[in-house]
Design an enzyme around this catalytic site. Structure first.
Site, mmCIF file in Angstrom:
data_model
loop_
_atom_site.group_PDB
_atom_site.id
_atom_site.type_symbol
_atom_site.label_atom_id
_atom_site.label_comp_id
_atom_site.label_asym_id
_atom_site.label_seq_id
_atom_site.Cartn_x
_atom_site.Cartn_y
_atom_site.Cartn_z
ATOM 1 N N SER A 35 37.539 37.842 46.278
ATOM 2 C CA SER A 35 37.026 37.655 45.600
ATOM 3 C C SER A 35 36.407 37.731 44.271
ATOM 4 O O SER A 35 35.902 38.034 43.943
ATOM 5 C CB SER A 35 35.185 38.644 46.502
ATOM 6 N N ASP A 76 28.287 31.620 44.140
ATOM 7 C CA ASP A 76 27.988 32.230 44.409
ATOM 8 C C ASP A 76 26.683 33.050 45.011
ATOM 9 O O ASP A 76 25.684 32.341 45.779
ATOM 10 C CB ASP A 76 27.889 33.859 43.931
ATOM 11 N N HIS A 102 27.595 40.716 45.029
ATOM 12 C CA HIS A 102 27.980 40.040 45.694
ATOM 13 C C HIS A 102 28.803 39.225 44.070
ATOM 14 O O HIS A 102 29.479 38.887 43.507
ATOM 15 C CB HIS A 102 28.675 39.068 46.469
#
Length: 1380
Positions: A481, A46, A274
Site C-alpha cells: 500500500s 482509498d 490509510h
C-alpha cells in the site's frame, strides 16, 4: 565534546522517513525541479484523504489547494434529504430527530429556494470514522459531559439506599408492602444509573442536517450541538466549489457534496488513516523537502472506496462510482492522470475483465469477464489514465498477487514492496543495517493464470502524515500500500515532465518505460520484484529518447489458449512430456474504437522473439500488422529438476532493439517432488549439503519446496529445529506459508500463514490441511528483519484419512442412515466426530424491484444508466442468536463478479440499522435480539435484463447453535438402526472401512430449538484420533433436514416466520392474559367455558389490553360443532349470537358499540366480558395512548389558551367522561367477581378433583378478568387525578387497586405492569417506573417507551442521561430505511 555526548549524531536521516533516493526521485527532482508533479492530478482510491493533514493543504506555491475534489463513493456518508419543510415566520422547523431547529434571519436570507423551503435529514456519524477513533471521541465526550454528573447521581442514589436501610432494619422480604416498594424504587434507581454507565460507549450520535440552495451553491447545516440553534451548527458549502472542511469535534473533519438536485447529501469522512498516509507518500508537500512526497506539486482527488459500514472494506458500488467520477472529470477537461489504488482482495479466478470491448468473443471462447474489470480496462484504454495498484501483502508463497492487478489487463502497473538499508535505520530503529531487499510478506508472481502481476518494486514503508483524528502528526505504515503511491508519485513526475515538453504518451508507454529501465536486483526474489526496483531517471530518459516510437500509443494484447490467460503457468503434477501453447498476440491502439483507420492500416512491426530459457521455445521472428497473430510456444520440462522455473519470451522491434521489449510472454513451470507411500508414512526432507541435513537461512532467505501431495493425504505435519550450536535461547523468526492452487478458487482457499519462532532447544511442529493430488508449495522464509544466520532442519510428514464415497459429506435426513467409506494414507487411528454447529434458513424475497438509480451519480458516460434490483426479505429471530447473512450466488466474488454490488442491510422492526454486509459476509456473525427483522439487498448493473434474471435470488441466514449437535457413529448397520453399540476408536489401514451415521431423532431436533424453516445444519467431520490432525483435518459437513410440515393455520413462505409456532408463542407471551368470564361469582366450580379465540388489543388503547372472545370452535371444513351436552338448540343459538355481537363491540364506531353492548347486557346481564370489550372500544376511540409522564406533560402543554379555549375544554370534558365510564364498567366486573373464592382456590396446594384441570382453566380466566378490570380502573383513576391535579388525594384509591392486584400476580407481570407503572408514578417512584419500562422494552421496543425513560430521568434531574436517551431514541427509531 564530553564523554557523555561522544558518538551522538546531531542530524537525523529524515530523507529515509519518506524514502525517495532509492528510486532516483531525488536525483530526478534536482535535475528537473520543474517536473515536480505540476499539472498532474492523482486520484487516490482509498479510505479517504484528510485535506487538513500536514503536507496535504496546498501545492508548492503555498496557496493552491492540493486536494481539489473529495468524494465518498461508498454511499456510507449519504443522507436522504428528500423531505422538504418550510420554516414558520420565526424561522423554526422540526428536524427529523424531533428537535426544533431555528434558522436565523441571516440564514433565511441566504435561501434562494422559490418556496423558501429547506431540506431536512438525519445522519449517524459513527461510521464516518474508524472504530478506534470513534472510541476516542466517545471517551472524550464522556469525560466532558458525563462522568461528573453521573458520579454525583450514583453517589446520591447509594446514599439514599444507606439512609433507608439505617431507618428500616431487618430483612427486605419481611418489610411491609409499602416499605418494600420504596426499597425497590431506590434499588432500581441505582440499577438504572449503572445500566446507562454500561451502555454509554455503545450509544450512537445522529445529527440533524439542513440543506438549502444559495447564490453560491448548496449550503449544509449540521446541528452538532443537538440544541437546534442553527447559528451554532456546522456550516459547510459544497467541496467542489468552496473546498471547505469543518471539524465535527476535535477529531473528525468532514466535507460535503450534494447530488440529485438536493435529494442526497454526501457527508465525506474517513474510514481509516490509510488513504491520507498513501496520499502523503505520493504527493505530500512539506516545509522540509526531506519528508516531501514523491510528487509534491501534484494535485489530489480523494475517492473513498472503503465503506465505514463494513469497517473499511471496498465495495463494487464504491469502485464503480469512483471510476464513473474519473470518467466524468476527464470528459469535463479536469483530467485525472494517475490512479493509485492501495486496496484489493483476491479473486477466485484470474484475468477477469480482459478485452471488455470484445465481451461476446471472450464468452464464446471461454474466457472470464467481470463488471469491475471491464470498467478498469475502460479507464486505462479509453481515458488514458495510468492505473497503479499495490500487488498485495500475501507472500512469500507464489501466485499471491491480489486484485487488481490479477483481475485486470496487463496494462495496469502492479507494485511490490522493497525495504532499503536506510529505511531499516530511520524507520525501524534496527540495530544494524541489512542489505536492501523486498519485504518477506510482499505478494509474489506469477498470477494464477501465468501473467505478471508485479511490474516493479518500490519502497514499501514510510513515516508520513495521517489524519488529524489520529492525534498524531505522522505514523509508520508499511505494505505494498505504501509502495504503490511511491510509483504513482513517480509516474506523476514523468507525466509532469512529458506534458511540459509536449511529448505524447499513453499508459502503455509509461508502463513499458518503467519495466525496461527498472534496476534488476540479482540477489532479490525474482517473483517479488517484477522487472526490478523503480528507476525514475532512466524511465524519463527512455520516454524522451523514444518519443517518436510508433508503438507509444498502443499495447500488445497477449493471451494464451482458450482461457485467455495472460501468461503460461504449468503447475499440474509431475511433468514428463513437452506441452504446446497457442499464444495470440494482437496490437490494440489507445482508444481503439476512435483510432484513425489509416493508423491501423499502416501499422506494421517486425519482431525478434527471444526466450530467456532453452526449455521455453518459439519461433524467432514475427511480422505483426493490425490484427491477431498466433504463435506456438513449446514448454519442455522433462529435464527440469523439482522446483519452480521461470522464463520470459521477449519481443523486440528489429528496427529499434534499444527501446527494449514491446511485450513479454511470462512462463512459469513447477516440477514437484513426488513421494513414495507404499507402506511407510511419506516424509519430505529438503536436499542439503550440510552434515546435519540443515538449510542455511540469512535474513529474508526463502526456501521453496513443491511437493505433489500423495493420494489420500489430508493433513501434513511440519517439524522444524535450529541446528546451530551454542544458540542458547536465541530463536529464529520464520515466516511459514503453504499454498495449494485449486481450480477457480483464490490463493487463500487452501493455505497456511504463520510466523513461527524456532529454537535449538526443542522441535517446533505445525500441522495444516492439504488436498491430495495437488501440488503443495512449502515456503519457509527467515523474516526480513531477523538478524543473524540460522541453520534450520525441517521435514514434512503427510498423514491422511478420509471418506471417499460420493456425497460423503452431505447427509440427507430423509434417507435415514448415512454410510461413510473411509480410507487412510497408510495406517491411521480414527476416532470420528461429527459436530453440527450452525443452522441455515433460506430466505426467499418478499419483493424484488428493478429501478434506475441516480440520473447524475450512477450513469456511466455516455448515458449508460445503472439500475438496481432491490430485494426485501423477512427474518424472524425467536430468541437471542448470533446470525450471519449472505447471498449465495454473489457472496464469494467481488472483483470477478458480473454484478457490481451485493450489499445488504439488516433492520429491526423500527427500521434501525443493525448490521451491514457485502461480499464474503458468510463468516461475520451479529448478535440479534428476539424480534422481526427486514433485510434489504441491493444488486446493481447497467443491463436491466441481467437484473431480471436474478429476481429469485435467495439469502441464507446462518444461526450459531448454542448447543452443538453431535452425531453417533456405528460400525454395524443394524446397530445403527437400533442405536446399539457405537463405534470405538479403530485403525484404518489400506483397505476401506465402512461406518454408519444415524440420523438425528425428531426429539433431539425439537430440543435443539432450531430456527423456524431451517433447511440444513452445518458443521465439521473429523476422522483422525491424532490431536494435531483433529485440529486441522476438518471436513465441512451438511445435514439436510426434511421439509417442514405445513400447518393448516400458517400461510405465506417460510421466511415470514411470524406464522410459525415459536413466533406465535412469543406473540402470545407479549400480550397480557385476556378476559373471559361467562359467569358471575364462583360460588362453586363452574362447568368449563366454551372454547375461546384470542384477539390482540387495539394498540391505540395504550394499556396493553387483550381480549378473549367466546367464539364457538369450528369443526372440519368450518362447520359448527354439535350442541354441547345439556344445552338446547335455542341456548346454543343465543350464545353464538351473543359471542358474534361481542366481537363487534371493539370493531364498531362508539355509537354502534354502545347499542350492541346494551343489547348484550340486557340479554346476558352476567356476561362480564361485554364490559371489558366496551372499555377497549372507548380506549381506542376516545383515550390517548400515553405513559404516565408523557400523559402528564401532555396535559400541561395543552392548557387552554387563545381561541382554542372552548375547544380544548370540550376535549377535556370528553376525556374525563370516558375515564369515568371506564371506571364504572370495570367496577361491573370487579363487583360481580367473588374475590374470596378466587383467593381460596389459589390457596389450595393440591386439587384432587377429577375435573381439576377444567376448574383451573375457568379460575385462571376469571382471575385474569379481574386483574384486567382492576388495572383499567386504576389507570383511569390515576389519569383523572392528573386532570384534577389531585394525585395525592386519590393515592389511597390507587393503593387499594394495587394491593388487590398483587394478591394474584406480581406488579411486573405483563397483565398488571401498565397499572404498576401508573402506581409508581403516583408515588414518584421513578426507579420502579424505569424497571417496568425496561420490562416492556424487552417484550417490544417502541419510541414511546424511550420518551418515557427520558422523562423519568428528567424528573430525577439526570439531564445527562436524558440527553443520551434522546440520542438513543433518534438512532433507534428512524423514519426511513438508510440509503445504500
Amino acid at each position: 565534546m564530553s564523554m557523555a555526548t561522544s558518538g551522538i549524531v546531531e542530524s537525523f536521516p529524515t530523507g529515509a522517513l519518506v524514502p525517495k533516493a532509492e528510486t532516483g526521485v531525488l536525483n530526478f527532482l534536482q535535475k528537473y525541479p520543474e517536473y515536480d508533479g505540476k499539472d498532474v492530478t492523482i486520484a487516490i482510491f482509498d479510505s479517504g484523504v484528510d485535506p487538513r493533514a500536514t503536507g496535504l493543504e496546498t501545492l508548492v506555491d503555498g496557496k493552491t489547494i492540493k486536494v481539489i475534489e473529495r468524494y465518498d463513493c461508498s454511499g456510507c456518508g449519504d443522507v436522504d434529504m428528500k423531505k422538504k419543510v418550510t420554516p414558520d415566520e420565526n424561522g423554526t422547523l422540526k428536524g427529523l430527530s424531533g428537535t426544533t431547529l431555528k434558522l436565523s434571519p441571516e440564514l433565511l436570507a441566504l435561501n434562494t429556494d422559490a418556496d423558501k423551503a429547506v431540506r431536512v435529514g438525519l445522519k449517524c456519524f459513527g461510521d464516518l470514522v474508524p472504530s478506534k477513533v470513534r472510541d476516542n471521541i466517545v471517551a472524550q465526550a464522556k469525560l466532558k459531559h458525563w462522568d461528573k454528573p453521573h458520579k454525583i447521581a450514583t453517589a446520591n442514589a447509594s446514599r439514599k439506599i444507606s439512609e433507608f436501610e439505617s431507618q428500616n432494619t431487618g430483612e427486605a422480604p419481611k418489610l411491609q408492602w409499602d416499605k418494600k416498594i420504596i426499597k425497590e424504587n431506590l434499588d432500581y434507581e441505582l440499577e438504572m444509573l449503572n445500566s446507562y454507565e454500561k451502555v454509554y460507549n455503545d450509544v450512537k450520535t445522529s445529527y440533524d442536517c439542513v440543506l438549502f440552495p444559495t447564490a453560491n451553491g448548496w449550503l449544509t447545516l449540521i446541528d452538532t450541538t443537538e440544541q437546534g440553534n442553527l447559528d451554532q451548527a456546522l456550516r459547510i458549502g459544497e467541496y467542489s466549489k468552496t473546498h471547505e472542511t469543518q471539524n465535527v469535534d476535535d477529531f473528525l473533519s468532514i466535507s460535503v457534496n450534494v447530488h440529485d438536485e438536493g435529494d442526497v447529501l454526501e457527508v465525506v469522512g474517513m474510514c481509516s488513516p490509510h488513504g491520507t498516509h498513501v496520499s502523503s507518500i505520493a504527493s505530500g508537500n512539506h516545509s522540509s523537502r526531506d519528508v516531501d512526497g514523491v510528487a509534491p506539486n501534484a494535485k489530489i482527488v480523494s475517492m473513498t472506496i472503503g465503506d465505514g459500514r463494513l469497517g473499511s472494506m471496498e465495495t463494487g458500488t464504491a469502485l464503480v462510482r469512483a471510476m464513473m467520477k474519473v470518467m466524468e472529470l476527464c470528459r469535463e477537461g479536469r483530467r485525472i492522470d494517475v490512479i493509485n489504488m492501495s486496496y484489493g482482495e483476491h479473486a477466485n479466478w484470474s484475468n477477469s475483465g480482459e478485452f471488455a470491448d470484445k465481451r461476446r468473443r471472450v464468452k464464446k471462447i471461454g474466457g472470464c469477464s467481470s463488471r469491475i474489470g471491464d470498467l478498469m480496462n475502460e479507464i486505462v484504454n479509453k481515458y488514458g489514465v495510468v492505473w497503479v495498484a499495490s500487488a498485495g501483502n500475501h507472500g512469500p508463497a507464489l501466485s499471491t498477487v491480489g486484485t487488481p492487478p490479477d483481475i485486470s489487463q496487463p496494462s495496469l502497473i502492479g507494485v511490490g514492496a522493497y525495504v532499503s538499508p536506510q529505511m531499516m535505520e530511520a524507520e525501524y530503529a534496527m540495530r544494524e543495517k541489512l542489505p536492501g531487499n523486498v519485504y518477506t510478506w510482499t505478494s509474489r508472481d506469477p498470477c494464477i493464470d501465468g501473467g505478471q502481476g508485479v511490474t516493479v518494486c518500490a519502497p514499501g514503508g514510510a513515516i508520513a502524515s495521517v489524519p488529524q483524528f489520529t492525534m498524531s502528526k505522522s505514523q509508520l505504515m508499511n505494505g505494498t500500500s505504501m509502495a504503490a503511491p511511491h510509483v504513482a508519485g513517480a509516474v506523476a513526475l514523468l507525466i509532469s515532465g512529458l506534458k511540459q515538453q509536449n511529448i505524447e504518451y499513453s499508459p502503455y508507454s509509461i508502463k513499458r518505460a518503467l519495466s525496461v529501465t527498472a534496476t534488476k536486483l540479482s540477489y532479490v526474489d525474482p517473483f517479488a520484484q517484477g522487472h526490478g526496483l523503480l528507476n525514475v531517471e532512466k524511465a524519463f530518459e527512455h520516454l524522451v529518447e523514444h518519443r517518436q516510437s510508433k508503438d507509444n500509443m498502443l499495447r500488445f494484447s497477449v493471451h494464451v489458449g482458450n482461457n485467455m490467460a495472460k501468461g503460461i503457468h504449468v503447475r499440474q503434477g509431475l511433468l514428463r512430456n513437452f506441452i504446446d501453447f497457442n499464444v495470440n498476440i494482437e496490437p490494440v491502439f489507445f482508444n481503439d474504437k476512435e483510432t484513425d483507420p489509416k493508423d491501423k492500416f499502416n501499422f506494421n512491426v517486425r519482431l525478434n522473439l527471444i526466450s530467456s530459457q532453452t526449455w521455453a521455445q518459439c519461433g524467432s521472428f514475427l511480422d505483426l500488422s493490425y490484427g491477431t497473430r498466433s504463435i506456438v510456444v513449446r514448454i519442455d520440462p522433462t529435464g527440469l529438476p523439482p522446483g519452480v522455473h521461470s522464463a520470459v519470451i521477449r519481443a523486440y522491434d528489429t528496427d529499434c532493439v534499444t527501446k527494449g521489449p514491446l511485450f513479454e510472454i511470462p512462463v512459469t513451470v513447477v516440477q514437484p517432488h513426488v513421494l513414495e507411500s507404499d507402506l511407510n508414512t511419506p516424509i519430505f526432507e529438503p536436499a542439503s549439503s550440510k552434515g546435519d541435513n540443515s538449510v542455511e537461512f540469512q535474513p529474508n532467505t526463502i526456501q521453496r519446496d513443491f511437493i505433489l501431495v500423495p493420494d489420500r493425504a489430508t493433513w501434513a505435519v511440519l517439524r522444524m529445529r535450529i541446528t546451530d550450536p551454542n544458540r542458547g535461547k536465541d530463536t529464529g523468526k520464520f515466516f511459514l506459508h503453504t499454498n495449494q492452487l485449486l481450480p477457480k478458487q483464490s490463493c487463500r482457499k487452501s493455505e497456511t500463514m504463520k510466523i513461527i519462532s524456532v529454537s535449538s532447544d526443542h522441535e517446533t511442529t505445525t500441522a495444516f490441511k492439504v488436498k491430495a493430488g495437488k501440488i503443495l508449495e512449502l515456503c519457509i522464509a527467515k523474516y526480513w528483519s531477523n538478524h543473524g544466520q540460522s541453520h534450520l532442519k525441517y521435514s514434512l510428514e503427510f498423514r491422511g484419512v478420509e471418506a471417499f464415497n460420493p456425497n460423503a459429506y452431505v447427509m440427507q435426513s430423509g434417507k435415514g442412515i448415512h454410510k461413510l467409506e473411509i480410507e487412510a494414507l497408510v495406517a491411521e487411528d480414527i476416532q470420528p466426530q461429527l459436530q453440527l454447529k450452525a443452522a441455515a434458513v433460506v430466505l426467499k424475497p418478499n419483493e424484488a424491484k428493478i429501478s434506475p438509480l441516480s440520473a447524475s451519480r450512477d450513469v456511466i458516460p455516455e448515458g449508460r444508466q445503472v439500475y438496481q434490483n432491490l430485494f426485501v426479505y423477512s427474518l424472524n429471530v425467536a430468541k437471542v442468536a448470533e446470525v450471519s447473512l449472505h447471498a449465495p450466488i454473489f457472496n464469494d466474488s467481488l472483483y470477478e463478479s458480473e454484478f457490481e454490488s451485493q450489499m445488504w442491510m439488516l433492520y429491526d422492526a423500527n427500521k434501525a440499522l443493525v448490521a451491514t454486509g457485502d461480499a464474503h459476509s458468510q463468516n461475520f456473525f451479529t448478535k440479534l435480539e428476539k424480534g422481526e427483522y427486514t433485510i434489504r439487498l441491493q444488486v446493481r448493473h447497467e443491463k436491466r435484463d441481467l437484473l431480471e434474471k436474478i429476481a429469485d435470488a435467495n439469502l441464507v441466514a446462518t444461526f450459531k447453535l448454542v448447543n452443538f449437535i453431535n452425531l453417533d457413529f456405528y460400525e454395524n448397520y443394524n446397530q445403527c438402526i437400533v442405536g446399539g453399540r457405537k463405534l470405538t476408536p479403530a485403525v484404518v489401514r489400506r483397505s476401506t472401512r465402512v461406518v454408519y451415521v444415524a440420523p438425528i431423532s425428531q426429539e433431539r431436533l425439537n430440543k435443539a430449538n432450531l430456527p423456524a424453516q431451517c433447511s440444513w445444519l452445518s458443521g465439521n467431520l473429523v476422522f483422525p484420533k491424532d490431536e494435531a490432525g483433529r485440529r486441522v483435518a476438518l471436513h465441512s459437513f451438511s445435514y439436510i433436514l426434511n421439509p417442514a410440515e405445513k400447518k393448516s393455520c400458517s400461510s405465506g413462505n417460510g421466511n415470514n416466520s411470524a406464522n410459525n409456532s415459536a413466533a406465535s408463542a412469543a406473540a402470545a407471551a407479549a400480550v397480557p392474559a385476556a378476559v373471559n368470564a361467562n359467569t358471575a361469582k364462583p360460588k362453586a366450580p363452574a362447568s368449563p367455558p366454551s372454547a375461546t379465540s384470542v384477539q390482540p388489543a387495539n394498540s391505540a388503547a395504550g394499556d396493553g389490553v387483550a381480549t378473549q372472545t367466546d367464539t364457538p370452535p369450528e369443526g372440519n371444513g368450518g362447520s359448527p360443532v354439535s350442541p354441547k351436552k345439556g344445552k338446547t338448540n335455542s341456548d346454543e343459538y343465543a350464545e353464538m349470537l351473543r359471542d358474534f355481537q361481542c366481537t363487534h363491540i371493539v370493531k364498531c364506531e362508539p355509537e354502534m358499540a354502545e347499542k350492541i353492548y346494551s343489547e348484550v347486557v340486557e340479554a346476558h346481564p352476567k356476561h362480564l366480558q361485554a364490559h371489558l370489550l366496551l372499555i377497549q372500544n372507548i380506549e381506542a376511540a376516545q383515550l390517548k395512548s400515553a405513559f404516565p409522564l408523557t400523559f402528564t406533560n401532555g396535559q400541561k402543554s395543552e392548557k387552554p389558551k387563545g381561541d382554542n379555549v372552548e375547544q380544548q375544554n370540550e376535549e377535556q370534558k370528553k376525556l374525563r367522561s370516558a375515564l369515568e365510564r371506564v371506571i364504572k364498567l370495570a367496577d361491573n366486573v370487579i363487583v360481580e367477581t367473588d374475590v374470596e373464592a378466587l383467593l381460596s382456590y389459589y390457596g389450595l396446594k393440591n386439587d384432587t378433583r377429577s375435573d381439576a384441570a377444567k376448574i383451573k382453566t375457568n379460575m385462571d380466566k376469571q382471575r385474569n378478568n379481574l386483574i384486567e378490570a382492576l388495572s383499567k380502573k386504576g389507570i383511569a383513576i390515576a389519569k383523572l387525578a392528573v386532570l384534577d391535579d389531585s394525585l395525592k388525594d386519590r393515592l389511597a384509591e390507587i393503593n387499594q387497586v394495587y394491593t388487590d392486584i398483587i394478591k394474584f400476580v406480581d406488579a411486573n407481570d405483563l397483565k398488571a405492569i401498565h397499572f404498576a407503572l401508573w402506581h409508581a408514578y403516583a408515588h414518584a417512584h421513578y426507579g420502579r417506573m424505569y424497571k417496568y419500562i425496561v420490562k416492556l422494552i424487552e417484550d417490544k421496543r417502541t419510541r414511546e417507551q424511550y420518551d418515557e425513560l427520558a422523562a423519568i430521568n428528567s424528573a430525577l434531574g439526570h439531564e445527562h442521561i436524558t440527553a443520551v436517551i434522546k440520542r438513543m431514541t433518534v438512532t433507534s427509531f428512524p423514519t426511513t430505511y438508510r440509503l445504500f
